[in-house]
Scaffold this motif. Structure first.
Motif, PDB file in Angstrom:
ATOM      1  N   ILE A  50       0.882  -1.165   0.000  1.00 46.24           N
ATOM      2  CA  ILE A  50       0.000   0.000   0.000  1.00 46.24           C
ATOM      3  C   ILE A  50       0.918   1.211   0.000  1.00 46.24           C
ATOM      4  N   LYS A  66      -4.563   3.285   9.325  1.00 52.02           N
ATOM      5  CA  LYS A  66      -5.335   2.248   8.653  1.00 52.02           C
ATOM      6  C   LYS A  66      -4.477   1.436   7.684  1.00 52.02           C
ATOM      7  N   ARG A  67      -3.572   2.098   6.959  1.00 54.97           N
ATOM      8  CA  ARG A  67      -2.794   1.381   5.944  1.00 54.97           C
ATOM      9  C   ARG A  67      -1.932   0.288   6.563  1.00 54.97           C
ATOM     10  N   THR A  68      -1.212   0.628   7.631  1.00 53.59           N
ATOM     11  CA  THR A  68      -0.319  -0.352   8.255  1.00 53.59           C
ATOM     12  C   THR A  68      -1.103  -1.507   8.857  1.00 53.59           C
ATOM     13  N   GLU A 121      -4.076  -2.525   7.996  1.00 52.27           N
ATOM     14  CA  GLU A 121      -4.642  -3.312   6.895  1.00 52.27           C
ATOM     15  C   GLU A 121      -3.617  -4.273   6.321  1.00 52.27           C
ATOM     16  N   LEU A 122      -2.398  -3.808   6.153  1.00 47.55           N
ATOM     17  CA  LEU A 122      -1.362  -4.695   5.619  1.00 47.55           C
ATOM     18  C   LEU A 122      -1.089  -5.857   6.558  1.00 47.55           C
ATOM     19  N   HIS A 159      -4.502  -6.818  -1.167  1.00 43.00           N
ATOM     20  CA  HIS A 159      -3.341  -5.938  -1.298  1.00 43.00           C
ATOM     21  C   HIS A 159      -2.151  -6.655  -1.932  1.00 43.00           C
TER      22      HIS A 159
END
Length: 359
Positions: free
Chosen positions: A66, A222-224, A226-227, A357
């Motif tokens: 991401i 959120k990005r971290t 989510e990964l 992702h």
């Protein structure tokens, strides 16, 4: 499949006190101190390269991306050490964990379980910002007559230019499959909760322990997260895992101050008999500190750590009783997440084949 518990006088006990470390990695006083424990059969603190490569080969490389963030499994012992350094920074420098002598010397959070686990890593490939003082100094030079300076300076006057950098580990998760646990020390969770009956009730299912999750403070978004969830789901799919378990923590060691969130978990998310497991009798702290009707649901959810709320959204259950972990300054609850009960919208979001992702 029965859990093999660690011998309380063996390597795992030593690890709980001193965290294993290789003497060759740190010269001088550190090496001497670490060498002094070798006679006590101190275990390894990182998996072998062959072990890591074999495990990583079962999943895509990288697992996902991401933006500037990349997700992958550790493939080298040095990758695991980088995860351990991140854990040290978060658990010991930022939070209230108490480091033992070896952890302080190595500046790594490590134990014997690291050597039998797989390790998810989130790496940041973004540019390294210039030193803030240098940036302010250069900005302050704007408007001055610096004739001839530009030819000598290796940078432009104005905002400090980003510097290329080696990607750093900004998030991690530790993963322990049941087959690995049975060959080694059992599950780490078994040191706090009596999970043997839980596993025994489901002899045909495969368990996975999730632990040591942490994210560097500037990357807690959120990005971290989510990964990391994408990585866990990819791992679950690749290894055909049926049940996820692990300890999740609330910060602090005074249950009375956490009466609201603990009582909420007890009354609204306690595991049914099929998935129930209790805190070990000698370590158990009651979670039923408030009557159900007195609980303010909105306030209780707000008081829960994001990781626990994430588990609950997926459909996880909570064990009976909590455990105070004074070394880490936390109160731990048991999380039990059968794959069959995961909220379908999350499976759809990440993809049944974990393709959300994928890089």
């Amino acid at each position: 499949m029965a859990i093999v518990r660690a011998n309380p006088t063996g390597p795992a006990a030593l690890v709980r006190r001193f965290r294993s470390h290789h003497s060759a990695e740190r010269p001088g006083a550190a090496a001497k101190l670490i060498a002094s424990f070798r006679g006590a059969a101190a275990p390894e603190s990182t998996p072998s390269r062959a072990q890591l490569e074999a495990s990583a080969a079962r999943l895509p490389k990288p697992l996902g991306r991401i933006g500037a963030l990349e997700l992958r499994l550790a493939e080298r012992p040095k990758d695991v050490k980088r995860a351990q350094r991140l854990r040290y920074e978060v658990f010991y420098k930022e939070m209230a964990a108490v480091a033992d002598p070896l952890a302080k010397l190595a500046r790594r959070d490590m134990d014997a379980y690291d050597a039998v686990c797989d390790h998810l890593l989130v790496l940041d490939h973004g540019p390294k910002p210039a030193h803030p003082v240098a940036g302010k100094l250069l900005a302050g030079l704007q408007g001055l007559d610096l004739k001839g300076f530009e030819a000598k300076a290796p940078f432009a006057i104005g905002a400090a230019a980003p510097k290329p950098k080696k990607p750093r580990v900004v998030g991690t998760y530790r993963l322990l499959r049941q087959e690995q646990a049975d060959r080694a020390f059992g599950f780490y969770t078994a040191g706090e909760f009596d999970i043997a009956p839980l596993v025994a009730r489901h002899p045909g299912l495969s368990f996975l322990e999730l632990g040591r999750s942490c994210v560097l403070k500037p990357f807690r978004d959120k990005r971290t997260v989510e990964l990391l969830w994408h990585g866990v789901w990819s791992y679950v799919v690749a290894h055909d895992v049926d049940v996820m378990i692990g300890c999740a923590s609330l910060e602090g060691v005074d249950p009375e101050r956490m009466a609201l969130p603990l009582s909420y978990l007890h009354h609204f998310h306690r595991a049914p008999a099929e998935w129930a497991a209790a805190a070990l009798p000698g370590r158990r702290t009651d979670m039923n500190l408030m009557p159900k009707e007195a609980i303010d649901l909105k306030a209780a959810l707000k008081a829960l750590p994001p990781l626990i709320k994430g588990y609950l959204r997926l459909g996880a259950f909570v064990g009976d009783g909590a455990v105070i972990d004074r070394q880490f300054g936390t109160t731990d609850v048991l999380i039990v997440l059968p794959r069959a009960v995961i909220n379908p919208r999350y499976v759809a979001y990440y993809g049944a084949d974990a393709s959300r992702h994928a890089a």
